[in-house]
Design a protein around this motif. Structure first.
Motif, PDB file in Angstrom:
ATOM      1  N   ALA A 139     -14.857  42.644  24.613  1.00 10.45           N
ATOM      2  CA  ALA A 139     -13.499  42.965  24.465  1.00 10.45           C
ATOM      3  C   ALA A 139     -12.720  41.806  23.866  1.00 10.45           C
ATOM      4  CB  ALA A 139     -12.441  43.684  25.450  1.00 10.45           C
ATOM      5  N   THR A 187     -12.256  40.477  20.346  1.00  7.89           N
ATOM      6  CA  THR A 187     -10.131  40.405  19.819  1.00  7.89           C
ATOM      7  C   THR A 187     -10.121  38.557  19.792  1.00  7.89           C
ATOM      8  OG1 THR A 187     -10.549  39.593  22.395  1.00  7.89           O
ATOM      9  CG2 THR A 187      -9.864  42.192  21.320  1.00  7.89           C
ATOM     10  N   ARG A 231     -17.818  45.449  17.045  1.00  8.08           N
ATOM     11  CA  ARG A 231     -17.759  46.926  17.713  1.00  8.08           C
ATOM     12  C   ARG A 231     -18.061  47.777  17.829  1.00  8.08           C
ATOM     13  NH1 ARG A 231     -11.022  46.798  17.360  1.00  8.08           N
ATOM     14  NH2 ARG A 231     -11.164  44.400  17.597  1.00  8.08           N
ATOM     15  N   ILE A 256      -9.633  46.334  25.134  1.00  9.58           N
ATOM     16  CA  ILE A 256      -9.428  46.094  23.694  1.00  9.58           C
ATOM     17  C   ILE A 256      -7.800  46.464  23.294  1.00  9.58           C
ATOM     18  CG2 ILE A 256      -8.831  46.415  21.178  1.00  9.58           C
ATOM     19  CD1 ILE A 256     -12.527  46.306  21.462  1.00  9.58           C
ATOM     20  N   GLN A 316      -5.176  44.043  22.639  1.00 15.44           N
ATOM     21  CA  GLN A 316      -4.299  43.971  21.515  1.00 15.44           C
ATOM     22  C   GLN A 316      -2.351  43.831  21.963  1.00 15.44           C
ATOM     23  OE1 GLN A 316      -6.195  46.121  19.196  1.00 15.44           O
ATOM     24  NE2 GLN A 316      -7.272  44.866  18.236  1.00 15.44           N
TER      25      GLN A 316
END
Lengths: 277, 288
Positions: B89, B93, B103, B172, B176
């Motif tokens: 993750a 990112t 991904r 993720i 985010q």
């Protein structure tokens, strides 16, 4: 500083791509060998097929042995029908469970929530007996069973969503003379689109790949689903890796295509299902 | 809204009836069966008290082994899967390029059914590893899945490979959610990457760890398909997990009553895990 950042970005990209290939490699090895004869597979698994040794006959062979059209059709029909029933009946139930703020609603919702803890092995044996008695050990019966098993998570997800849907529109519809069924299907349902997609994706993925329930309920020639047929196929041709590699690739293809087509929805659905379920 | 009783039940019952028929009734019935000598064939079901439970704990070495194996295996899986998932993750990112593609590749194993995955890895471990051993002579690649140790690690690799991408998605989402200005503020204040990771990102991702840990734990505890198709419990039942042990007790040895008693113990363990999670996430909510 800029240069250093670019360097970091480059290194990360290389690491990431390397890992992505590594993650994909088991399937690439499978794909590579599905174009070789059994002799050439045993000779060297890692070698690429040359122009002389490249064959495609494994695919039609496996296609036939898997009865692919039949098994795919069974899986497809069962998945689509079950998911359809789940979407309609679970959204209906979740809606009244949210809107009728009574003790009954609370108790029923608690039952669904606590049932998520029950492992399948716990109900498996009595279920087989009960389904046998009810004459439900067939494909329509299986579809109804999926409605029962899918209800918990689906109703929890719908419930969480409907709680945040304003009630005013529904009240207006009632005042305009809509009855309950009309209110739900004409006013409420169109507002549930996003959660519908999430619930549909989660159920499709689970039902399509499910193995144990179909094995217990519909393990009869002509009724078998794709995972079931793959398992039987391996029992019959355990050392025939030429057919097996081609068969595995064929069985993976539908779900990979499905993923490529609706990647965005799948990622969102799976994340939501994990966080809220 | 006008409250119509008929409407309420009309909307609730279709799904609830099926839910009761496939979950509630069999679950209660099953608890009852765990106190009987049911063999699955005849209708002669005699009440035997708690003797099934006593037998499981005193005589059944296979069950004890399956239970311990499942517990140890699950703990290892949980650690590996969440560590790998979190690192993936962070990677996707980051400022790397082509993260969408990455991904997709990391998550893809999760979509494929356990039966297919088990057979795929059987091919990799037995045939491909065998070929590597023949070519290089490295001991590491010799005879996978033929002894206890390589079977254990084989199953571990499969499950980590499958679930890491799933955990990655959860992390993720949480990463985010971290507001950019917090990270920028930390950067302006002179925090380096390591400091930002440990003092800003990790504390803010913590709620997702609760979800990730328990989700991977319960998934792994209930593992069946992969176990069946990769090793089928072998060699010598050494990799037989709980779900497979219950299945075999019933359908291989026709001890339905005993299998049902095992399933009840299984239910208790899974419930304890589930309730612990509920408690932890409730406490967290209060703190926040």
């Amino acid at each position: 500083m800029r240069k250093r950042q670019r360097m970091i970005s480059f290194v990360l990209t290389v690491i990431g791509l390397f890992l992505a290939v590594a993650f994909f490699s088991p399937i690439l090895v499978l794909l590579n060998n599905s174009f070789k004869s059994l002799k050439n597979i045993y000779l060297d698994v890692l070698a690429f097929p040359t122009a002389e040794t490249f064959i495609t006959t494994n695919y039609p062979d496996a296609f036939e042995k898997l009865e692919f059209v039949k098994s795919f059709g069974n899986s497809f029909m069962i998945t689509v029908c079950s998911t359809g029933l789940i979407l309609v009946f679970c959204s209906m139930a979740a809606w009244v469970l949210v809107r009728y703020k009574t003790k009954k609603s609370k108790v029923i919702f608690m039952m669904y929530a606590s049932a998520t803890l029950i492992p399948f092995q716990c109900v498996m044996l009595p279920l087989v007996r009960l389904m046998d008695k009810l004459h439900m050990m067939n494909r329509p019966g299986l579809v109804l069973m999926y409605l029962g098993f899918g209800a918990s998570l689906s109703i929890i997800l719908f419930h969480g969503f409907i709680k945040n849907v304003p009630v005013e529109l529904e009240e207006a519809a009632r005042l305009d003379g809509c009855n309950m069924v009309q209110t739900f299907f004409l006013v409420v349902l169109p507002m549930l689109k996003t959660i519908m997609v999430t619930v549909a994706i989660l159920n499709v993925m689970w039902i399509w790949n499910d193995f144990l329930l179909p094995q217990l309920m519909i393990n009869k020639p002509g009724w078998q689903t794709l995972p079931l047929k793959t398992f039987l196929f391996f029992g019959q041709f355990s050392k025939k890796w030429d057919l097996a590699t081609a068969g595995l690739i064929m069985c993976m293809l539908p779900i990979i295509l499905f993923y490529i087509v609706c990647q965005k929805h799948i990622v969102k659905g799976v994340t939501e299902g994990a966080v809220k379920g | 809204m006008k409250r119509s009783k008929l409407g309420f039940w009309g909307f609730v019952l279709p799904s609830f009836v099926m839910f009761a028929v496939v979950v509630l009734i069999p679950a209660l019935w099953g608890i009852g069966y765990s106190f009987t000598s049911w063999n699955g064939i005849g209708n002669d079901v005699a009440f035997v008290g708690i003797s099934n439970y006593i037998k499981i704990f005193t005589e059944d070495g296979d069950f004890r082994h399956a239970f311990l194996f499942t517990a140890v295996f699950s703990v290892l899986v949980v650690i590996c899967v969440n560590l790998v998932g979190f690192l993936l993750a962070l990677l996707v990112t980051s400022k790397a390029k082509g993260t969408t593609l990455m991904r997709g590749a990391f998550f893809m194993p999760n979509l494929i059914g356990g039966i297919l995955l088990g057979f795929t890895w059987q091919f990799i471990f037995v045939q491909a590893f065998g070929a590597i051993y023949n070519a290089t002579g490295l001991e590491f690649f010799k005879n996978w899945l033929s002894d206890t140790k390589t079977s254990f690690f084989g199953l571990l690799i499969l499950v980590v490979w499958q679930l890491a991408g799933y955990m990655m998605l959860i992390y993720i989402a949480q990463i985010q959610n971290i507001p950019d200005d917090i990270l920028e503020a930390a950067e302006i204040d002179g925090a380096n990457y390591r400091q930002r990771l440990f003092y800003v990102v990790l504390p803010l991702v913590a709620p997702a760890f609760t979800i990730g840990l328990f989700l991977s734990l319960t998934t792994c505890f209930k593992l069946y398909d992969q176990n069946l198709s990769l090793t089928n419990g072998g060699p010598y039942n050494s990799t037989e997990m709980l779900a497979l042990n219950i299945y075999n007790t019933a359908f291989k040895y026709n001890n339905y009553g005993e299998a049902q008693a095992k399933a009840v113990i299984f239910l208790l363990v899974v419930s304890v895990i589930g309730l612990t999670q509920l408690n932890i996430s409730k406490k967290k909510e209060v703190e926040m």
